[in-house]
Design a protein around this motif. Structure first.
Motif: not given
Length: 408
Positions: A140-153
């Motif tokens: 869940a923590i890995v997914q949080f950071h991954t989404r933040a970068q892939t979404s451009g946030r």
């Protein structure tokens, strides 16, 4: 004197600790590394005997805590604070040339991130922040950071979890592992070394065990000698005195069969610790006075009274100068005055009989009457009436507390 400290840390943080540990020439450090914080539970079960343990994070300590508490080893836990978060945000900003709103970060207290950014630049936005807990899956923590970068946030991740940093790095995502400042880490290790020295000195403290058994069991003293394996003397007609060390007493009292024997035999047991045999004996006598049949009480050098068979912990130390002076004027031990004040605090009424006080103090009627006389002579209590009993005999005197303000 050399001390042993167990270091429980992620593999990535060990080199940082080793840089600082060279400052402590009298300490042997034993390193136990984990991939995931939950591994710390197994580490705690297999760790060698050490004088203190340093946990490089709250999560491994959370998982190891039940085992560590059973072993009774002093612990220092490195916790996230403003300094480490600020340093990590600055490092990420300088290394990757990003602003604070382009950094995703996982922390135990998100409010700290908002406060830090607010202090540095009140009008600047904060990037994605995730509050993490020991039970949260790493995925869940890995997914949080991954989404933040892939979404451009976000353009870079700051994480306090080694396994998350490794996973993000393996995916080719910019990631920075949060770690303590050298000065903060040095202070933390110094505090752990202090706990180790204190624990080791306490283990070597003189200890005296007094066991009173008024029965006719001729094997009672023999049984105690088999368990304690230490010099013993006859303290009085019914009481055996054993002289040993705190470390040995802790070991023997930790044996359930020994505690059960003392309980079932109906013996009164008092254990005292102190800087020397004389003070340890005095504390053992005070603990014995407090102990009833089948009970075990121990008093440490700070006059704290506790029992290994209950969670009770009572301070018999007088801290107010007026109380200490009064105990001296009355010719009453600080322990007995402290127990009297505790009796006043927990007794449901301001009035009591000698029997009530005797039951609380667990001393003889003669000792109780001496204490009452001293209290009457010094105006702490007054005889305020009589209570008729259902049996033949004289009525029982009722006493009322008249304690001055500094005692009540």
């Amino acid at each position: 004197m050399a001390f042993a400290i167990g270091i429980v840390s992620s593999e990535l943080f060990v080199p940082r600790i080793q840089e600082v540990s060279s400052e402590f020439s009298d300490v042997h450090f034993y390193y136990y590394t984990y991939k995931q914080a939950s591994d710390a539970r197994e580490i705690a079960q297999t760790m060698r005997e050490v004088d203190a343990i340093f946990f490089a994070g709250t999560f491994p300590y959370y998982h190891a805590k039940p085992i560590i508490e059973e072993r009774g080893i002093p612990v220092y836990v490195m916790r996230q604070d403003e300094a480490v978060i600020t340093a990590s945000l600055l490092q990420a900003s300088w290394t990757y040339q990003v602003s604070s709103d382009e950094i995703s970060i996982d922390v135990t207290e998100p409010q700290l991130v908002h406060e830090i950014i607010g202090e540095i630049s009140p009008s600047h936005p904060v990037g994605p922040v995730l509050q993490i807990t020991p039970e949260m899956p790493l995925s869940a923590i890995v997914q949080f950071h991954t989404r933040a970068q892939t979404s451009g946030r976000a353009k870079v991740a700051v994480t306090s979890i080694h396994a998350v940093h490794e996973e993000l790095s393996s995916r080719g995502m910019p990631s920075l592992f949060m770690h303590e400042l050298r000065r903060t880490l040095s202070r933390a290790l110094a505090q752990t070394a202090y706990l180790a020295r204190l624990a080791k000195s306490q283990k070597a403290e003189p200890a005296v065990l007094l066991a009173r058994h008024s029965g006719n069991d001729p094997h009672f003293t023999t049984m105690l000698r088999q368990y304690l394996q230490s010099p013993w003397f006859s303290y009085d007609a019914d009481t055996a005195q054993f002289i040993t060390t705190r470390k040995h007493v802790d070991y023997v009292i930790g044996l359930s069969e020994f505690r059960e024997y003392l309980e079932t035999s109906g013996a009164q047991t008092g254990i005292g610790y102190g800087l020397d045999i004389l003070s340890a004996t005095k504390h053992a006598v005070d603990a014995l006075d407090y102990s009833g049949p089948g009970e075990i009480f121990m008093m440490d050098a700070q006059k704290n009274l506790s029992s290994p068979i209950s969670s009770a912990r009572i301070s018999l130390k007088l801290t107010e100068p007026n109380q200490v002076q009064l105990a001296k004027r009355m010719g009453l031990s600080p322990a007995n005055l402290s127990k009297l004040l505790r009796f006043h605090a927990i007794h449901p009424s301001n009035q009591f009989t000698a029997q009530d006080l005797e039951n609380h103090l667990q001393v003889t009627r003669r000792s109780t009457e001496r204490i009452i006389k001293k209290c009457v002579d010094h105006g702490l209590i007054i005889a305020s009436g009589e209570e008729m009993t259902y049996q033949q005999g004289r009525p029982r005197t009722i006493y009322t507390f008249t304690l001055p303000d500094y005692l009540s």
